[in-house]
Enzyme design. Structure first.
Site, short mmCIF file in Angstrom:
data_model
loop_
_atom_site.label_atom_id
_atom_site.label_comp_id
_atom_site.label_asym_id
_atom_site.label_seq_id
_atom_site.Cartn_x
_atom_site.Cartn_y
_atom_site.Cartn_z
N THR A 1 5.65 2.38 13.26
CA THR A 1 4.21 2.44 13.55
C THR A 1 3.88 3.25 14.80
OG1 THR A 1 2.35 1.05 14.20
CG2 THR A 1 4.51 0.17 14.68
N TYR B 1 3.47 -7.52 17.72
CA TYR B 1 3.74 -6.72 16.51
C TYR B 1 4.50 -5.46 16.88
CZ TYR B 1 2.79 -3.16 12.95
OH TYR B 1 2.92 -2.13 12.04
N GLN C 1 0.83 -1.22 0.00
CA GLN C 1 0.00 0.00 0.00
C GLN C 1 0.87 1.28 0.00
OE1 GLN C 1 -4.08 1.10 2.22
NE2 GLN C 1 -2.48 0.50 3.61
N1 LIG Z 1 -1.28 -0.39 7.21
C1 LIG Z 1 -1.29 0.37 8.28
O1 LIG Z 1 -2.34 0.88 8.71
C2 LIG Z 1 0.01 0.66 9.01
C3 LIG Z 1 -0.02 1.41 10.21
C4 LIG Z 1 1.19 1.71 10.85
C5 LIG Z 1 2.39 1.26 10.31
N2 LIG Z 1 2.39 0.51 9.17
C6 LIG Z 1 3.67 0.06 8.60
O2 LIG Z 1 3.73 0.57 7.29
C7 LIG Z 1 4.43 -0.34 6.43
C8 LIG Z 1 3.67 -0.53 5.13
O3 LIG Z 1 2.34 -0.93 5.37
P1 LIG Z 1 1.36 -1.24 4.15
O4 LIG Z 1 -0.03 -0.93 4.60
O5 LIG Z 1 1.91 -0.66 2.90
O6 LIG Z 1 1.52 -2.85 4.09
P2 LIG Z 1 1.32 -3.91 2.88
O7 LIG Z 1 0.36 -3.38 1.88
O8 LIG Z 1 1.02 -5.22 3.53
O9 LIG Z 1 2.77 -3.93 2.22
C9 LIG Z 1 3.87 -4.60 2.79
C10 LIG Z 1 4.79 -5.04 1.68
O10 LIG Z 1 5.92 -5.72 2.23
C11 LIG Z 1 6.07 -6.99 1.57
N3 LIG Z 1 6.64 -7.95 2.52
C12 LIG Z 1 6.01 -8.54 3.58
N4 LIG Z 1 6.85 -9.35 4.22
C13 LIG Z 1 8.04 -9.29 3.56
C14 LIG Z 1 9.29 -9.91 3.74
N5 LIG Z 1 9.50 -10.78 4.75
N6 LIG Z 1 10.31 -9.61 2.88
C15 LIG Z 1 10.11 -8.75 1.86
N7 LIG Z 1 8.93 -8.15 1.62
C16 LIG Z 1 7.90 -8.41 2.47
C17 LIG Z 1 4.65 -7.37 1.16
O11 LIG Z 1 4.67 -8.35 0.13
P3 LIG Z 1 3.68 -9.65 0.22
O12 LIG Z 1 2.32 -9.10 0.52
O13 LIG Z 1 3.79 -10.24 -1.14
O14 LIG Z 1 4.21 -10.50 1.32
C18 LIG Z 1 4.13 -6.02 0.70
O15 LIG Z 1 4.56 -5.73 -0.60
C19 LIG Z 1 4.69 -1.58 7.27
O16 LIG Z 1 6.02 -1.56 7.69
C20 LIG Z 1 3.76 -1.45 8.48
O17 LIG Z 1 4.32 -2.03 9.64
C21 LIG Z 1 1.22 0.22 8.51
#
Ligand SMILES: NC(=O)c1ccc[n+]([C@@H]2O[C@H](COP(=O)([O-])OP(=O)(O)OC[C@H]3O[C@@H](n4cnc5c(N)ncnc54)[C@H](OP(=O)(O)O)[C@@H]3O)[C@@H](O)[C@H]2O)c1
Length: 287
Positions: free
Chosen positions: A99, A123, A11
């Site tokens: 986060t 987490y 995302q």
């Molecule tokens: N979403 C939220 O509301 C939120 C809130 C606070 C902080 N965050 C932080 O923001 C960041 C991005 O969130 P997002 O919403 O963009 O998440 P997302 O859509 O799930 O994207 C995460 C990406 O990382 C890849 N990934 C996961 N595990 C991996 C691994 N072991 N090695 C390499 N690539 C890997 C995923 O690929 P696959 O799906 O193919 O595994 C996906 O492309 C994260 O670090 C999260 O902790 C998110």
């Protein structure tokens, strides 16, 4: 600059690639290209020789992390360490996405970069550990984001985000119950990506930055704003979080504010403006 984005189809990663590509050479890496938990796999970065590595990868389904703390630590903490070690070797800048969940919510006021974390679940602990490991790279930015919504949707949440979940439920004509006692800072990934780009380009001092849209809101008020902007009549009911009992501890107040970015003339817009822009970008609203 040559910028490698890990999690390029996620995302936030998707918007980072979009925004950074306007002015830089961006190499997007998906999970197929790199496994952050595996140092050998991370060596692909050595061939790319980036000036900047942005690590958005995470194992971040909170209940799954509670069930599998080993995996949470492997991806979120050891993964951050592997990437930081390679950044150090390449003399590259590393950007680790963290986060709002590193805080316990007891402050009841938006957390700034100087507040002391106190994570409540597996987490959150693993992400805080990832922040510490990121410091292996002398040139590092730790970017804390929160409650993301972006056009790509969150891969860890089946390609959805809160806004899309609300829209899906409304389209099915469901009565929607949303908690009105948990507060946060909703953040549009396009705005977060633009701010991260500025932090890198303006060469801000290395360290921690809170990157969220402005404002504090409960999940219920946020859901209400979605339907008000769309002018949809929806059966939306505010409830206490005690209606959704869970063994997992989460902060009841995790809004963030930056006291550093305004010093450099960087101000993110209010979440409501950002939400409107998102709804337009998704085609739910006319511009
Ligand atoms: N979403 C939220 O509301 C939120 C809130 C606070 C902080 N965050 C932080 O923001 C960041 C991005 O969130 P997002 O919403 O963009 O998440 P997302 O859509 O799930 O994207 C995460 C990406 O990382 C890849 N990934 C996961 N595990 C991996 C691994 N072991 N090695 C390499 N690539 C890997 C995923 O690929 P696959 O799906 O193919 O595994 C996906 O492309 C994260 O670090 C999260 O902790 C998110």
């Amino acid at each position: 600059m040559r910028i490698a984005v890990i999690g390029a189809n996620g995302q936030l990663g998707y918007d980072l690639v979009r925004v950074l590509s306007e002015d830089h050479k961006v190499i997007g890496l998906t999970h197929k290209d790199i496994e952050v938990a595996d140092y050998k796999s991370c060596e692909v970065l050595k061939d790319i020789k980036p000036d900047v590595i942005i690590n958005t990868a995470a194992y971040h389904n909170v209940p799954a992390c509670e069930e599998n703390p080993d995996k949470a630590f492997l991806v979120n903490a050891i993964g951050a360490r592997n990437v930081a070690l390679i950044a150090r070797e390449l003399n590259a800048i590393v950007v680790y996405i963290s986060t709002d969940y590193v805080f316990d919510g007891m402050k009841r006021m938006p957390y700034d970069e100087d507040d002391t974390p106190n994570p409540l679940n597996a987490y959150a602990i693993s992400k805080l550990a990832g922040e510490f490991f990121t410091k292996y790279a002398p040139k590092h930015y730790i970017i804390r984001v929160a409650s993301l919504f972006g056009v790509k949707g969150c891969r860890a949440k089946g390609g959805l985000n809160f806004v899309e979940v609300m829209i899906q439920k409304a389209r099915k004509g469901e009565t929607i119950k949303v908690v009105n006692d948990v507060y946060m800072s909703p953040t549009y990934t396009l705005d977060a990506a633009r701010t991260i780009k500025l932090i890198i380009e303006e060469k801000l001092p290395y360290g921690i930055y809170h990157v969220t849209n402005q404002g504090v809101v409960s999940w219920y008020e946020f859901a209400k704003a979605i339907f008000e902007l769309l002018s949809w009549k929806v059966d939306l009911i505010p409830v206490s979080s005690s209606e959704f009992p869970s063994k997992i501890r989460r902060p009841k107040f995790s809004a963030l504010v930056s006291k550093k970015l305004p010093k450099y003339g960087i101000q993110m817009r209010h979440w409501k403006e950002a939400l409107r822009a998102y709804l337009i970008e998704k085609g739910y609203l006319q511009g």
